[in-house]
Design an enzyme around this catalytic site. Structure first.
Site, short mmCIF file in Angstrom:
data_model
loop_
_atom_site.label_atom_id
_atom_site.label_comp_id
_atom_site.label_asym_id
_atom_site.label_seq_id
_atom_site.Cartn_x
_atom_site.Cartn_y
_atom_site.Cartn_z
N ASP A 99 0.86 -1.17 0.00
CA ASP A 99 0.00 0.00 0.00
C ASP A 99 0.90 1.23 0.00
OD1 ASP A 99 -2.44 1.58 0.53
OD2 ASP A 99 -3.22 -0.31 1.32
N ASP A 201 -3.22 4.72 -2.34
CA ASP A 201 -4.32 5.18 -1.48
C ASP A 201 -4.82 6.57 -1.88
OD1 ASP A 201 -5.67 4.64 1.18
OD2 ASP A 201 -4.68 6.52 1.70
N GLU A 268 -6.72 3.50 -5.76
CA GLU A 268 -8.00 3.63 -5.05
C GLU A 268 -8.68 4.90 -5.54
OE1 GLU A 268 -9.94 3.95 -0.60
OE2 GLU A 268 -8.22 5.18 -1.12
N HIS A 329 -11.26 -3.28 3.10
CA HIS A 329 -11.22 -2.97 4.54
C HIS A 329 -12.00 -1.71 4.91
CE1 HIS A 329 -8.33 -0.47 2.57
NE2 HIS A 329 -8.16 0.24 3.67
N ASP A 330 -12.61 -1.06 3.92
CA ASP A 330 -13.40 0.14 4.19
C ASP A 330 -14.89 -0.08 4.01
OD1 ASP A 330 -11.07 1.69 4.60
OD2 ASP A 330 -10.88 2.09 2.45
C1 GLC Z 1 -8.16 5.00 2.14
C2 GLC Z 1 -8.00 3.75 2.95
C3 GLC Z 1 -8.69 3.93 4.27
C4 GLC Z 1 -8.04 5.09 4.99
C5 GLC Z 1 -8.04 6.34 4.13
C6 GLC Z 1 -7.15 7.40 4.67
O1 GLC Z 1 -9.46 5.26 1.80
O2 GLC Z 1 -8.49 2.65 2.23
O3 GLC Z 1 -8.66 2.78 5.06
O4 GLC Z 1 -8.69 5.34 6.19
O5 GLC Z 1 -7.58 6.06 2.84
O6 GLC Z 1 -5.81 7.04 4.49
#
Ligand code: GLC
Ligand code: CA
Length: 541
Positions: A99, A201, A268, A329-330
């Site tokens: 990541d 991310d 993402e 995970h979100d």
């Molecule tokens: C992304 C991640 C998430 C995190 C956010 C801030 O959306 O997937 O888990 O809280 O970024 O870094």
């Protein structure tokens, strides 16, 4: 084999490292734990593992607040345990994806500690500092994803700094060339250690409006929704300036690609289709895989999914590789969103659509969201906006391995409680049950690996009517037909859709046999992959 085959024909598996396997009894998953469980990934049949952040972090956002991009948090291990993991991943023919969190660091990162220390600090401009608004208060109306304004005042230097998430996650200033160079070195640091790519991310938010204009109100906002949605993110997401930054990142990872194997960038991006596909870049100089989250957000019915799959195919630039995701995970787990029976259909959908699938750990055993009592909540999203259903702990609970204590996840106290069903729903128990979710995942993955039509064939939308989603996957004369009944009642498939000499290569219904006598009637929530008699002999890919 071409250099891109591993991420084009393969399957990505996401590990949330805190929850996969603990090796030292502190209740928190770690790198040695992941290493000890690699055989599960091999037996499942996936090709690459993506690990959520493992870098030193105060854990305000569980590792997405990074205090050092080039080390391992002691809770997860050491650089030595990381190197051992890379070696063992590669020894099994798997790939490792890390990541990369470019939008923000932790407020404890030495870069930010310097930046906030004085206006004249050499790193001042590495972050986004602004004077208060003329009458006082934050420089504009931007909101933080996890609640409150996207600005925090720093009394020592009299300015506000920007943070798209927690105040403990200050946003880097990607307009600064020094920041870009430093972050490129971070990519190289891990690429030199052998990683095969990155999931990037919050990519769409890394550049902000140069004039810091107010975001307009969101006309679709409904009272009771997450207050963050009150504004549209016109001036702090998906700005044109993001594209050249992506192209630069791509050039850096390409430095490490060779004829045998390319390095991959996955992004993402929660964006509408037409904007999402822009991230493939001009002349494919962008991301190889801008994450397609439509199966998370689209209504769970045949017609909207069919519509989206067609639109997606039509919108992809030439040569672009599609991809699909059921969960991460979100987001609430697929088995909780659609129910256990439909989750089997979802598995077949994910593994038969055209494009690289990403599996979220635990979905292969049908893990569900776990209700976390208020006094056990860990996620800052839930703590800051309690009771709105935004918390992400439910989908982050420990992996259920066996009937051993704490499901074999830890010998200590798990950092987050386990699902109540772990004694029956675990990898060990499901391995013995041919009707289990795990058995279905393994069958579908094996089929996908064996059949070129599934792992690289073209996509042909079909018309089945009613609540049946139908498509064919074609490769060099081979044609497989996928039929998925999203309805609660049996559905008869139009005979014209069924190939000659039909053979059922896979079904979500364990009771279904290989041969089809008479008209094909799908059970409620049943999905099937149909081939012809000669597709039974698997072809290696
Ligand atoms: C992304 C991640 C998430 C995190 C956010 C801030 O959306 O997937 O888990 O809280 O970024 O870094
Ligand atoms: Ca541990």
């Amino acid at each position: 084999m071409s250099a891109d085959d591993w991420w084009k024909c393969g399957i990505v598996y996401q590990v949330y490292p805190r929850s996969f396997q603990d090796s030292n009894g502190d209740g928190i998953g770690d790198l040695d734990g992941i290493r000890a469980r690699l055989d599960h990934l091999v037996s499942l049949g996936v090709d690459a593992v993506w690990i959520s952040p493992i870098y030193p972090s105060p854990m305000a956002d569980f590792g997405y607040d990074i205090a050092d991009y080039c080390d391992i948090d002691p809770r997860f291990g050491t650089l030595d345990s990381f190197d051992a993991l890379v070696r063992e991943v590669h020894a099994r023919g798997l790939r490792l994806i890390l990541d990369f969190v470019p939008n923000h660091t932790s407020d404890r990162h030495p870069w930010f500690v310097g930046s906030r220390s004085a206006r004249g600090d050499p790193r001042r401009d590495w972050y986004i500092w602004r004077d208060p608004a003329p009458g006082g208060g934050p420089p504009n109306n931007w909101l933080g994803n996890f609640g409150g304004p996207a600005w925090t005042f720093d009394p020592a230097t009299g300015q506000y700094y920007a943070h798209s998430f927690l105040k403990e996650q200050p946003d880097l200033n990607w307009r600064n060339p020094e920041v870009r160079a430093a972050m490129h070195e971070v990519l190289r640091f891990w690429l030199r250690r052998g990683v095969d790519g990155f999931r990037v991310d919050v990519l769409s938010q890394i550049v902000k409006d140069a004039q810091f204009r107010d975001n307009p109100p969101n006309p679709d906002f409904v009272e009771g929704q997450d207050p963050f949605l009150r504004l549209t993110m016109l001036y702090n997401t998906d700005l044109p300036e993001v594209q050249p930054i992506v192209a630069e990142m791509r050039r850096v990872v390409d430095e490490f690609s060779d004829a045998r194997s390319s390095r991959v960038l996955i992004g993402e991006l929660y964006l509408p289709l037409e904007r999402l596909v822009a991230y493939y870049g001009l002349d494919a100089e962008g991301l190889q895989l801008p994450f397609n989250f439509q199966l998370i957000s689209t209504e769970w019915q045949a017609a909207p999914i069919d519509r989206f799959a067609r639109d997606y195919e039509a919108a992809l630039p030439p040569g672009a590789q599609p991809n699909w995701v059921l969960g991460n995970h979100d987001k609430s787990r697929i088995a909780s969103r659609v129910g256990p029976r439909m989750a089997r259909l979802a598995a077949m959908l994910l593994l038969t659509l055209r494009g690289t699938p990403t599996l979220y750990y635990g979905d292969e055993i049908g893990m569900t969201d776990v209700a976390i009592p208020a006094d056990e909540v860990q996620d800052p999203f839930e703590k800051n906006k309690p009771g709105m259903g935004l918390g992400r702990d439910p989908e982050r609970t420990p992996m259920q391995w066996s009937t051993a204590e704490h499901a074999g996840f830890t010998t200590g106290t798990p950092w987050l409680r386990l699902a109540a069903d772990w004694r029956t729903q675990n990898v060990e128990a499901q391995s013995r049950d041919p009707g289990s979710m795990l058995a279905l995942y393994k069958r579908l993955i094996a089929l996908r690996r064996a059949q070129p039509a599934l792992n690289r064939g073209s996509y042909e939308a079909l018309e089945a009517g009613g609540e049946v989603l139908a498509y064919a996957r074609n490769d060099e004369g081979q044609r497989l037909v996928v039929l998925l009944n999203f309805g609660p009642t049996p559905a008869q498939v139009p005979p014209a859709l069924v190939p000659g000499q039909p053979v059922v290569l896979a079904s979500t219904d364990p009771a279904r046999t290989e041969s089809i006598e008479g008209p094909l009637v799908l059970a409620p929530c049943e999905g099937v992959v149909i081939g012809s008699a000669d597709d039974k002999a698997p072809k290696a890919r």
